[in-house]
Design a protein around this motif. Structure first.
Motif, PDB file in Angstrom:
ATOM      1  N   ALA A 175       1.389  10.790 -58.344  1.00  0.00           N
ATOM      2  CA  ALA A 175       0.619   9.757 -57.652  1.00  0.00           C
ATOM      3  C   ALA A 175       1.436   9.034 -56.593  1.00  0.00           C
ATOM      4  CB  ALA A 175       0.065   8.752 -58.666  1.00  0.00           C
ATOM      5  N   ASP A 176       2.762   8.875 -56.826  1.00  0.00           N
ATOM      6  CA  ASP A 176       3.565   8.081 -55.898  1.00  0.00           C
ATOM      7  C   ASP A 176       4.884   8.750 -55.504  1.00  0.00           C
ATOM      8  OD1 ASP A 176       4.678   7.984 -58.359  1.00  0.00           O
ATOM      9  OD2 ASP A 176       4.706   5.806 -58.562  1.00  0.00           O
ATOM     10  N   GLU A 177       5.019  10.060 -55.742  1.00  0.00           N
ATOM     11  CA  GLU A 177       6.275  10.740 -55.433  1.00  0.00           C
ATOM     12  C   GLU A 177       6.014  12.224 -55.212  1.00  0.00           C
ATOM     13  OE1 GLU A 177      10.802  11.117 -57.347  1.00  0.00           O
ATOM     14  OE2 GLU A 177       9.151  10.275 -58.524  1.00  0.00           O
ATOM     15  N   GLU A 178       6.873  12.824 -54.400  1.00  0.00           N
ATOM     16  CA  GLU A 178       6.778  14.270 -54.213  1.00  0.00           C
ATOM     17  C   GLU A 178       8.159  14.874 -54.005  1.00  0.00           C
ATOM     18  OE1 GLU A 178       5.975  15.124 -49.493  1.00  0.00           O
ATOM     19  OE2 GLU A 178       4.218  14.802 -50.775  1.00  0.00           O
ATOM     20  N   LYS A 179       8.305  16.129 -54.438  1.00  0.00           N
ATOM     21  CA  LYS A 179       9.548  16.877 -54.294  1.00  0.00           C
ATOM     22  C   LYS A 179       9.214  18.276 -53.793  1.00  0.00           C
ATOM     23  CE  LYS A 179      11.811  14.477 -58.163  1.00  0.00           C
ATOM     24  NZ  LYS A 179      12.995  13.912 -57.476  1.00  0.00           N
ATOM     25  N   HIS A 180      10.165  18.864 -53.106  1.00  0.00           N
ATOM     26  CA  HIS A 180       9.972  20.207 -52.571  1.00  0.00           C
ATOM     27  C   HIS A 180      10.776  21.231 -53.381  1.00  0.00           C
ATOM     28  CE1 HIS A 180       8.747  17.686 -49.175  1.00  0.00           C
ATOM     29  NE2 HIS A 180       8.096  18.732 -48.704  1.00  0.00           N
ATOM     30  N   PHE A 181      10.314  22.451 -53.359  1.00  0.00           N
ATOM     31  CA  PHE A 181      11.096  23.561 -53.898  1.00  0.00           C
ATOM     32  C   PHE A 181      10.719  24.829 -53.140  1.00  0.00           C
ATOM     33  CE2 PHE A 181       7.221  23.745 -56.380  1.00  0.00           C
ATOM     34  CZ  PHE A 181       6.982  25.087 -56.580  1.00  0.00           C
ATOM     35  N   ILE A 182      11.584  25.821 -53.262  1.00  0.00           N
ATOM     36  CA  ILE A 182      11.409  27.066 -52.521  1.00  0.00           C
ATOM     37  C   ILE A 182      11.256  28.217 -53.500  1.00  0.00           C
ATOM     38  CG2 ILE A 182      12.589  28.744 -51.039  1.00  0.00           C
ATOM     39  CD1 ILE A 182      13.806  26.442 -49.534  1.00  0.00           C
ATOM     40  N   VAL A 183      10.300  29.093 -53.217  1.00  0.00           N
ATOM     41  CA  VAL A 183      10.173  30.354 -53.938  1.00  0.00           C
ATOM     42  C   VAL A 183      10.767  31.437 -53.047  1.00  0.00           C
ATOM     43  CG1 VAL A 183       8.602  32.043 -54.929  1.00  0.00           C
ATOM     44  CG2 VAL A 183       8.134  29.607 -55.207  1.00  0.00           C
ATOM     45  N   GLN A 184      11.746  32.141 -53.577  1.00  0.00           N
ATOM     46  CA  GLN A 184      12.524  33.078 -52.777  1.00  0.00           C
ATOM     47  C   GLN A 184      12.619  34.432 -53.473  1.00  0.00           C
ATOM     48  OE1 GLN A 184      17.078  32.786 -51.815  1.00  0.00           O
ATOM     49  NE2 GLN A 184      15.984  31.345 -50.495  1.00  0.00           N
ATOM     50  N   LEU A 185      12.544  35.494 -52.683  1.00  0.00           N
ATOM     51  CA  LEU A 185      12.701  36.842 -53.227  1.00  0.00           C
ATOM     52  C   LEU A 185      14.078  37.004 -53.848  1.00  0.00           C
ATOM     53  CD1 LEU A 185      11.244  39.304 -50.560  1.00  0.00           C
ATOM     54  CD2 LEU A 185      10.236  38.658 -52.734  1.00  0.00           C
ATOM     55  N   GLN A 186      14.134  37.751 -54.939  1.00  0.00           N
ATOM     56  CA  GLN A 186      15.426  38.059 -55.523  1.00  0.00           C
ATOM     57  C   GLN A 186      16.127  39.128 -54.696  1.00  0.00           C
ATOM     58  OE1 GLN A 186      13.431  38.487 -59.505  1.00  0.00           O
ATOM     59  NE2 GLN A 186      15.288  37.474 -60.206  1.00  0.00           N
ATOM     60  N   ALA A 187      17.440  39.200 -54.846  1.00  0.00           N
ATOM     61  CA  ALA A 187      18.256  40.061 -53.971  1.00  0.00           C
ATOM     62  C   ALA A 187      17.809  41.512 -54.007  1.00  0.00           C
ATOM     63  CB  ALA A 187      19.724  39.943 -54.370  1.00  0.00           C
ATOM     64  N   GLN A 188      17.441  42.032 -55.199  1.00  0.00           N
ATOM     65  CA  GLN A 188      17.067  43.448 -55.303  1.00  0.00           C
ATOM     66  C   GLN A 188      15.732  43.751 -54.638  1.00  0.00           C
ATOM     67  OE1 GLN A 188      17.734  41.228 -57.720  1.00  0.00           O
ATOM     68  NE2 GLN A 188      16.920  41.907 -59.684  1.00  0.00           N
ATOM     69  N   GLU A 189      14.968  42.716 -54.325  1.00  0.00           N
ATOM     70  CA  GLU A 189      13.690  42.926 -53.638  1.00  0.00           C
ATOM     71  C   GLU A 189      13.851  42.938 -52.125  1.00  0.00           C
ATOM     72  OE1 GLU A 189      10.779  43.689 -55.237  1.00  0.00           O
ATOM     73  OE2 GLU A 189      12.217  43.836 -56.871  1.00  0.00           O
ATOM     74  N   ARG A 190      15.089  42.911 -51.655  1.00  0.00           N
ATOM     75  CA  ARG A 190      15.351  42.945 -50.215  1.00  0.00           C
ATOM     76  C   ARG A 190      15.983  44.271 -49.789  1.00  0.00           C
ATOM     77  NH1 ARG A 190      14.779  38.070 -47.861  1.00  0.00           N
ATOM     78  NH2 ARG A 190      14.368  36.337 -49.267  1.00  0.00           N
ATOM     79  N   ILE A 191      15.969  45.237 -50.695  1.00  0.00           N
ATOM     80  CA  ILE A 191      16.555  46.547 -50.417  1.00  0.00           C
ATOM     81  C   ILE A 191      15.505  47.624 -50.668  1.00  0.00           C
ATOM     82  CG2 ILE A 191      18.342  48.198 -51.059  1.00  0.00           C
ATOM     83  CD1 ILE A 191      20.042  45.831 -51.971  1.00  0.00           C
ATOM     84  N   ILE A 192      15.283  48.480 -49.687  1.00  0.00           N
ATOM     85  CA  ILE A 192      14.342  49.594 -49.809  1.00  0.00           C
ATOM     86  C   ILE A 192      15.132  50.873 -50.042  1.00  0.00           C
ATOM     87  CG2 ILE A 192      12.566  50.950 -48.656  1.00  0.00           C
ATOM     88  CD1 ILE A 192      11.623  48.217 -49.405  1.00  0.00           C
ATOM     89  N   GLU A 193      14.846  51.527 -51.154  1.00  0.00           N
ATOM     90  CA  GLU A 193      15.507  52.793 -51.457  1.00  0.00           C
ATOM     91  C   GLU A 193      14.555  53.955 -51.168  1.00  0.00           C
ATOM     92  OE1 GLU A 193      17.954  52.896 -55.095  1.00  0.00           O
ATOM     93  OE2 GLU A 193      17.117  50.907 -55.522  1.00  0.00           O
ATOM     94  N   GLU A 194      15.125  55.134 -51.074  1.00  0.00           N
ATOM     95  CA  GLU A 194      14.326  56.333 -50.791  1.00  0.00           C
ATOM     96  C   GLU A 194      13.404  56.636 -51.963  1.00  0.00           C
ATOM     97  OE1 GLU A 194      15.070  61.052 -49.869  1.00  0.00           O
ATOM     98  OE2 GLU A 194      16.512  59.566 -49.155  1.00  0.00           O
TER      99      GLU A 194
END
Length: 581
Positions: free
Chosen positions: A514-533
């Protein structure tokens, strides 16, 4: 190819009859007539080509023979054999990780959904179990035979951005397989054969992977810090392609104003790290690359600006339980003699020296006081709705003595009518009791209170940090009604019992009361940033018995359509020759 009605092969006699008819039909000889002598010159071209003349004379014969042969084939019901789902039951394991969004014209995940919808047409009453991957794999369907329900469940599948954690999903599948002959289809991008439990002979593993030539350029790491005056950002880029690439790297502040725009050269199969200094201070910084690749999710990453973490220093003269409690929470805690505490001005001090209040750069956690005498108290503890008590229920804690409270400090807990815990305007936390005068360390609320105090003083008060997609975590929030919202103020979920479950899509989110807010980030994990064959293969084969079948795709409709076309052509040939002939 095969025939399911081979007995109808006797109908081959009908084309033979037609052929014999043409052999024994009445023949005519050419006889020149005066009125047709002038045709000879016109027909010269036909005489030059005897094969064309033969075809013109016998067109009806060939058409009729072909039509009869096709009808004979149709009676024999020819079909094409195709591989079909084997086993008594079927298990689908579906990878819902972020890398399934990679693809050329269409994402791998969508292609797999289409293949699953095609496969369910061959179930023939077999039960199907549908398992989706993630931190906690879930069986969406269990031994389901209703085709409509199966189709709806497949259509409803979506990418959750969580890491697949395939071994967990395989363990769940094993519980459904048992000793029943089973076909297990794994829809993923890449899976090492060594991960499959192939010891059972009653299981056939069919792995459907991604395409093998997907290109990707990713932001693999991004961090930003500030000293309060300027900000510094570090960006790590990875080129997974076999060719050197160039991309435009852009940094944006919280208001989406451009901070940096720079061209970066990326050698093939290399990682490049770039640092940017003297940036303006902002709440968040977002990095984006303009990459022409097949996976766009990892082309953007956001970081919260964080100041350098303060050290935690504990007075050696305090009770051992306080020291051990903070050591369990903060591995880098320092134990310092009381006389040297004032030298640690950049640290958070835990002590009983009231003189340090207001003298340090960082807030102080005070347990007891060394400047006044304590007095006996009795009564129940009452707490206010403060974040320090989000997980610390103090109602059963016994307190036998207290110190005099500070004037103009906010009281957030009392024993009877006497202040027990206070907050100073500078953020200091004051516990007006010696631990040895309480039984607090015997309650679970004691380490939780220490954790909440450490979180409140060492971590940013305006943010909750970084979460993985769908991650559930205990957060230190005041006991209010907190809700999670997107950047566009769309309500997403609520925080229940202090547990925040992050949304699945990477982005910046807001937790609001009601009287406060905070931020947070949802971020991909490291293994989801690599494309393998991608890999696709089949391991194992079920016994050649009633459990294994082949689908028979009939081609009779196509034969009938061709016969109808021949009849139309035959009619046109006859019309051109004249029906009286």
């Amino acid at each position: 190819m095969g025939f399911s009605q081979i007995l109808y092969s006797w109908t081959a006699i009908f084309p033979v009859i037609v052929l014999l008819y043409y052999f024994f039909r009445k023949k005519y000889t050419d006889q020149p007539v005066s009125s047709t002598l002038f045709w000879a010159e016109i027909m010269q071209e036909t005489r030059v080509s005897p094969y064309l003349k033969h075809l013109q004379k016998n067109t009806l014969l060939y058409l009729q023979l072909l039509a009869l042969l096709l009808l004979m084939l149709a009676l024999m019901n020819p079909f094409i054999q195709q591989s079909k789902i084997a086993g008594s039951q079927v298990v689908f394991i579906v990878d819902t990780s972020a890398t399934m969004l990679a693809g050329k014209e269409q994402a791998t995940f969508e292609l797999h959904k289409q293949e699953m919808l095609s496969l369910i047409n061959d179930l023939n009453g077999r039960p199907i179990t549908l398992i989706v991957t993630g931190h906690a794999p879930t069986a969406v369907l269990q031994q389901e035979t209703n085709i409509n329900a199966i189709e709806q469940s497949i259509q409803a599948l979506q990418v959750t951005y969580e890491t697949a954690q395939m071994p967990k999903a395989l363990d769940v599948a094993q519980a459904f397989i048992g000793n029943v002959p089973t076909s297990v289809y794994i829809f993923t991008d890449v899976l090492d054969k060594m991960q499959l439990p192939v010891e059972k002979e009653t299981v056939q593993w069919i792995v459907k992977g991604a395409a093998k030539d997907l290109k990707n350029i990713a932001i693999t790491r991004f961090a930003a810090t500030t000293d309060g005056q300027t900000a510094m950002a570090l960006v790590q880029l990875r080129n997974d392609t076999n060719e050197a690439q160039e991309t435009i790297l852009t940094l944006y502040d919280a208001e989406n104003e451009e901070l940096v725009n720079e061209k970066v050269a990326l050698p093939a199969k290399e990682i490049v790290t770039t640092t940017f200094k003297e940036l303006p201070v902002t709440q968040t910084i977002t990095a984006k690359i303009d990459a022409q690749d097949h996976y766009t999710v990892d082309n953007t990453q956001t970081a919260l600006l964080q100041t350098t973490s303060a050290a935690l220093v504990v007075d050696q003269s305090l009770h051992q339980l306080i020291q051990k409690g903070f050591q369990a929470i903060q591995p880098n805690v320092k134990m310092v003699p009381a006389s040297q505490l004032a030298d640690n001005k950049d640290a958070v001090i835990v002590t009983n020296q009231a003189a340090l209040l207001g003298e340090m750069k960082k807030p102080v956690i005070l347990f007891g006081r060394d400047d006044v005498e304590k007095f006996e108290v009795a009564g129940h503890i009452n707490t206010t709705n403060d974040a320090l008590f989000a997980f610390s229920n103090l109602k059963d804690v016994y307190v036998g003595a207290l110190y005099e409270s500070f004037d103009n400090y906010k009281t957030i807990a009392t024993v009877g009518e006497e202040p027990f815990i206070q907050l100073s305007p500078e953020g200091d936390i004051i516990v007006l009791a010696d631990i040895e005068d309480t039984d607090w360390p015997l309650h679970p609320s004691f380490p939780l209170f220490l954790w909440s105090a450490e979180q409140q003083l060492l971590e940013s008060t305006s943010s909750l940090g970084i979460f993985a997609p769908n991650e559930s975590r205990v957060v230190a929030l005041a006991q209010n009604d907190w809700s999670v919202y997107s950047q566009t103020d769309e309500f997403l979920s609520t925080v229940t019992n202090g547990i925040l479950t992050a949304p699945m899509k990477p982005d910046i989110y807001i937790v609001r009361s009601a009287d406060e807010e905070k931020h947070f980030i949802v971020q991909l994990q490291a293994q989801e940033r690599i494309i393998e064959e991608g890999t696709s293969y089949t391991i194992g084969a079920l016994p050649d018995n009633e459990q294994e079948e082949l689908s028979k795709s009939s081609i009779v409709p196509w034969i009938v359509l061709l016969v109808l076309l021949l009849l139309v052509v035959e009619w046109e040939v006859q019309r051109r020759r004249g029906f009286t002939n």
